[in-house]
Design an enzyme around this catalytic site. Structure first.
Site, short mmCIF file in Angstrom:
data_model
loop_
_atom_site.label_atom_id
_atom_site.label_comp_id
_atom_site.label_asym_id
_atom_site.label_seq_id
_atom_site.Cartn_x
_atom_site.Cartn_y
_atom_site.Cartn_z
N ILE A 135 56.70 186.35 34.61
CA ILE A 135 57.65 187.33 35.10
C ILE A 135 57.38 188.70 34.49
O ILE A 135 57.05 188.80 33.30
CB ILE A 135 59.09 186.88 34.75
N CYS A 136 57.52 189.75 35.31
CA CYS A 136 57.48 191.12 34.82
C CYS A 136 56.14 191.42 34.14
O CYS A 136 55.09 190.97 34.59
CB CYS A 136 58.67 191.34 33.89
N ILE A 137 56.14 192.15 33.04
CA ILE A 137 54.92 192.57 32.37
C ILE A 137 54.17 191.39 31.76
O ILE A 137 52.96 191.49 31.49
CB ILE A 137 55.24 193.63 31.28
N THR A 186 56.37 187.40 39.61
CA THR A 186 57.39 188.24 40.24
C THR A 186 57.60 189.49 39.39
O THR A 186 57.43 189.42 38.16
CB THR A 186 58.71 187.47 40.45
#
Length: 217
Positions: free
Chosen positions: A134-136, A189
Site C-alpha cells: 500500500i502507498c509508498i 494501491t
C-alpha cells in the site's frame, strides 16, 4: 481461517506505518474473517518525528515497540516470520517504509531493503502466495523481488520514475482502485499517496485486501 502477515514499520505517518492504512488493513481482514498476524523489525527507527510539529526530535524509538501500539501488543519480530505459517502478506505505507524498512528516503533507486522483509517477501512469492503493498511501501517491491512487476503508487511522477529505474513497471492508478500483477500475485494501491481522506484511502485498501484474499483461495 486465512492467516495474513501484516508488516508494520513503526507508529505514525512521518516515521512509521501510516496508522489509518494499517488500521484499515486490519479492519478489512477481520471483516473478511481472516486473521492478521503482525510483524515489525526489532530495531531502532532511522529518525523520530514529533507528529504535532512535524519536526525531527531527540531520542530513539524501537520499531517493534512502536508498531505494537497499532497491533494492540499482538505482534512479533519480523525475523520470526515464516512463509509457511502465512497465506498472504500485506505491507501498509507511511514513511516508515522508506526510512525503517528501507533507505529509499536517503538513497532513492540505489537503496537497500530490510533483510528480513526481503526474505519473507521472496519466500511468499516463491510459494505463489498473494502479496499486497500500500502507498509508498509499493516502491520497495522491485528491490524485494528482483523481478519486473506491474505496480502503482498512484500518479506521482518522480516516485514512478524511481520505480522504473529500479526495474518496476509503474501503472497510473486512482485512489479508489488497485493494480494487479496477476503473474506474480502482487496487488498495490495508492493509499495516502493520493487519498484526501480516510474514506478515500479505505476504498482502495478494501479492494486490495479483497483481492489478496481471493488469490489465497
Amino acid at each position: 481461517m486465512k492467516r495474513v502477515g501484516v508488516v508494520l514499520s513503526g507508529c505514525g505517518v512521518h516515521d512509521g506505518s501510516e496508522i489509518h492504512e494499517a488500521v484499515l488493513t486490519l479492519l478489512a481482514l477481520d471483516r473478511a474473517g481472516a486473521e492478521a498476524v503482525c510483524f515489525a523489525p526489532d530495531s531502532m527507527q532511522a529518525v523520530v518525528i514529533d507528529h504535532f510539529s512535524g519536526e525531527k526530535t531527540t531520542g530513539q524509538r524501537n520499531i517493534l515497540v512502536e508498531s505494537a501500539r497499532i497491533a494492540r501488543g499482538h505482534i512479533r519480530p519480523l525475523s520470526e516470520a515464516r512463509a509457511d505459517e502465512l497465506d498472504a502478506l500485506i505491507v501498509p505505507g507511511g514513511f516508515g517504509a522508506v526510512l525503517n524498512l528501507s533507505d529509499i528516503a536517503d538513497k532513492g533507486a540505489e537503496c537497500g531493503v530490510d533483510a528480513d522483509l526481503r526474505r519473507l517477501t521472496r519466500e511468499i512469492h516463491k510459494r505463489r502466495k498473494a502479496i499486497g503493498f500500500i502507498c509508498i511501501a509499493s516502491a520497495l517491491l522491485p528491490k524485494l523481488l528482483d523481478t519486473p512487476l506491474r505496480l502503482t503508487i498512484g500518479t506521482d511522477i518522480d516516485t514512478a520514475e524511481m520505480i522504473e529505474d529500479m526495474g518496476g513497471i509503474h501503472v497510473v492508478c486512482p485512489v479508489d482502485d488497485i493494480v494487479v500483477d496477476a503473474d506474480n500475485k502482487v496487488i498495490t494501491t495508492p493509499g495516502y499517496m493520493l487519498a484526501a481522506s480516510i474514506a478515500e484511502a479505505a476504498k482502495g485498501i478494501d479492494k486490495l485486501v479483497a483481492r489478496v484474499l481471493e488469490l489465497t483461495a
